[in-house]
Scaffold this active site. Structure first.
Site, PDB file in Angstrom:
ATOM      1  N   PRO A  10       0.792  -1.225   0.000  1.00 29.43           N
ATOM      2  CG  PRO A  10      -0.167  -1.126   2.111  1.00 29.43           C
ATOM      3  CD  PRO A  10       0.510  -2.078   1.166  1.00 29.43           C
ATOM      4  CG  ASN A  11      -0.225   4.363   1.262  1.00 28.39           C
ATOM      5  OD1 ASN A  11      -1.193   4.874   0.717  1.00 28.39           O
ATOM      6  ND2 ASN A  11      -0.285   3.864   2.488  1.00 28.39           N
ATOM      7  NE  ARG A  18       4.091   6.513   1.596  1.00 31.95           N
ATOM      8  CZ  ARG A  18       4.339   5.290   1.989  1.00 31.95           C
ATOM      9  NH1 ARG A  18       4.859   4.418   1.155  1.00 31.95           N
ATOM     10  NH2 ARG A  18       4.081   4.926   3.208  1.00 31.95           N
ATOM     11  CE1 TYR A  23       9.017   4.806   3.021  1.00 34.28           C
ATOM     12  CE2 TYR A  23       7.449   6.626   3.053  1.00 34.28           C
ATOM     13  CZ  TYR A  23       7.933   5.453   3.600  1.00 34.28           C
ATOM     14  OH  TYR A  23       7.349   4.917   4.713  1.00 34.28           O
ATOM     15  CG  ASN A  75       8.289  -2.236   0.216  1.00 35.41           C
ATOM     16  OD1 ASN A  75       7.811  -2.386   1.344  1.00 35.41           O
ATOM     17  ND2 ASN A  75       8.860  -1.116  -0.161  1.00 35.41           N
ATOM     18  CB  ALA A  78       1.496   0.125   6.214  1.00 34.93           C
ATOM     19  CG  HIS A  81       5.229  -2.423  10.231  1.00 34.72           C
ATOM     20  ND1 HIS A  81       6.564  -2.766  10.278  1.00 34.72           N
ATOM     21  CD2 HIS A  81       5.133  -1.400   9.325  1.00 34.72           C
ATOM     22  CE1 HIS A  81       7.237  -1.966   9.450  1.00 34.72           C
ATOM     23  NE2 HIS A  81       6.398  -1.136   8.865  1.00 34.72           N
ATOM     24  CG  ASP A  88      -0.749 -17.186   8.406  1.00 31.38           C
ATOM     25  OD1 ASP A  88       0.351 -17.223   8.991  1.00 31.38           O
ATOM     26  OD2 ASP A  88      -1.839 -17.181   9.015  1.00 31.38           O
ATOM     27  CD  GLU A  99       9.999  -7.793   5.291  1.00 35.06           C
ATOM     28  OE1 GLU A  99       9.548  -8.896   5.670  1.00 35.06           O
ATOM     29  OE2 GLU A  99      10.177  -6.836   6.062  1.00 35.06           O
ATOM     30  CG  HIS A 101      11.154  -2.622   4.390  1.00 29.78           C
ATOM     31  ND1 HIS A 101       9.791  -2.502   4.321  1.00 29.78           N
ATOM     32  CD2 HIS A 101      11.408  -3.822   4.968  1.00 29.78           C
ATOM     33  CE1 HIS A 101       9.241  -3.593   4.838  1.00 29.78           C
ATOM     34  NE2 HIS A 101      10.198  -4.412   5.232  1.00 29.78           N
ATOM     35  CB  SER A 103      12.632   3.932   5.088  1.00 36.23           C
ATOM     36  OG  SER A 103      11.589   3.083   5.532  1.00 36.23           O
ATOM     37  NE  ARG A 108      10.367   5.626   8.551  1.00 37.51           N
ATOM     38  CZ  ARG A 108       9.347   5.489   7.699  1.00 37.51           C
ATOM     39  NH1 ARG A 108       9.349   4.476   6.835  1.00 37.51           N
ATOM     40  NH2 ARG A 108       8.351   6.340   7.700  1.00 37.51           N
ATOM     41  NE  ARG A 112       7.173   4.074   9.914  1.00 40.38           N
ATOM     42  CZ  ARG A 112       6.074   4.228   9.166  1.00 40.38           C
ATOM     43  NH1 ARG A 112       5.688   3.274   8.342  1.00 40.38           N
ATOM     44  NH2 ARG A 112       5.380   5.336   9.231  1.00 40.38           N
TER      45      ARG A 112
HETATM   46  C1  DQA Z   1       8.288   0.793   3.745  1.00 38.37           C
HETATM   47  C2  DQA Z   1       8.387   0.969   5.271  1.00 38.37           C
HETATM   48  C3  DQA Z   1       7.044   0.787   5.940  1.00 38.37           C
HETATM   49  O1  DQA Z   1       7.150   0.974   7.348  1.00 38.37           O
HETATM   50  C4  DQA Z   1       6.050   1.816   5.401  1.00 38.37           C
HETATM   51  O2  DQA Z   1       4.767   1.585   5.956  1.00 38.37           O
HETATM   52  C5  DQA Z   1       5.991   1.851   3.919  1.00 38.37           C
HETATM   53  C6  DQA Z   1       7.234   1.714   3.147  1.00 38.37           C
HETATM   54  C7  DQA Z   1       9.618   1.113   3.029  1.00 38.37           C
HETATM   55  O3  DQA Z   1       9.771   0.698   1.889  1.00 38.37           O
HETATM   56  O4  DQA Z   1      10.487   1.791   3.594  1.00 38.37           O
HETATM   57  O5  DQA Z   1       4.939   2.102   3.330  1.00 38.37           O
HETATM   58  O6  DQA Z   1       7.954  -0.552   3.464  1.00 38.37           O
END
Ligand code: DQA
Length: 145
Positions: A10-11, A18, A23, A75, A78, A81, A88, A99, A101, A103, A108, A112
């Site tokens: 998401p996002n 953003r 990011y 990735n 959110a 977490h 699962d 996985e 990220h 950031s 942070r 997170r």
């Molecule tokens: C993220 C880190 C997550 O905590 C955050 O909710 C994101 C982006 C990252 O790529 O740094 O949306 O996954």
């Protein structure tokens, strides 16, 4: 040819606009173009998927065998977490998963610092901006060799 599923949670569709200080300025399309180039150079194909909806991500992971996918680069954003459902799903399909990220989630907010997905992954790369994806894709490719 091996196929890798790339999942953006998401996002991440908003990358570039953003919270640029966290990011960066690179858009999701630019990240996907970089990943596609690396995939081509390594003779693997990618299926790229972005969703803001937990259930859609769960459904996508659940179909990897049907889609002839051998590994996942994710990735979870959110959902990293919070989502036991995505964790699962990764455990259920039992294919190598990495996985990433942008950031450094450990530098942070406290909420997170925990990834519920990482324990069912081969590994996690966090904190290198766009390079997290590049390192992550290269690691995923190595896992398939
Ligand atoms: C993220 C880190 C997550 O905590 C955050 O909710 C994101 C982006 C990252 O790529 O740094 O949306 O996954």
């Amino acid at each position: 040819m091996n196929k890798i599923l790339v999942i953006h949670g998401p996002n991440l569709n908003l990358l570039g606009q953003r919270e640029q200080s966290v990011y960066g300025k690179t858009t999701l399309e630019e990240i996907n173009n970089l990943l596609t180039k690396i995939a081509q150079e390594n003779n693997v194909s990618l299926e790229i998927f972005q969703s803001n909806h937990e259930g859609e991500i769960v459904d996508k992971i659940g179909k990897v065998k049907l889609s002839n996918i051998q590994a996942i680069l994710i990735n979870p954003a959110a959902y990293t977490h919070t989502s036991i459902a995505i964790r699962d799903a990764v455990a259920a399909v039992d294919i190598p998963t990495v996985e990433v990220h942008l950031s450094n989630i450990y530098a942070r907010e406290d909420f997170r610092h925990t990834s519920v997905i990482a324990p069912v992954c081969k590994g996690q790369i966090s904190g290198f901006g766009v390079n997290s994806y590049i390192l992550g894709l290269n690691a995923t490719i190595q896992l398939l060799k």
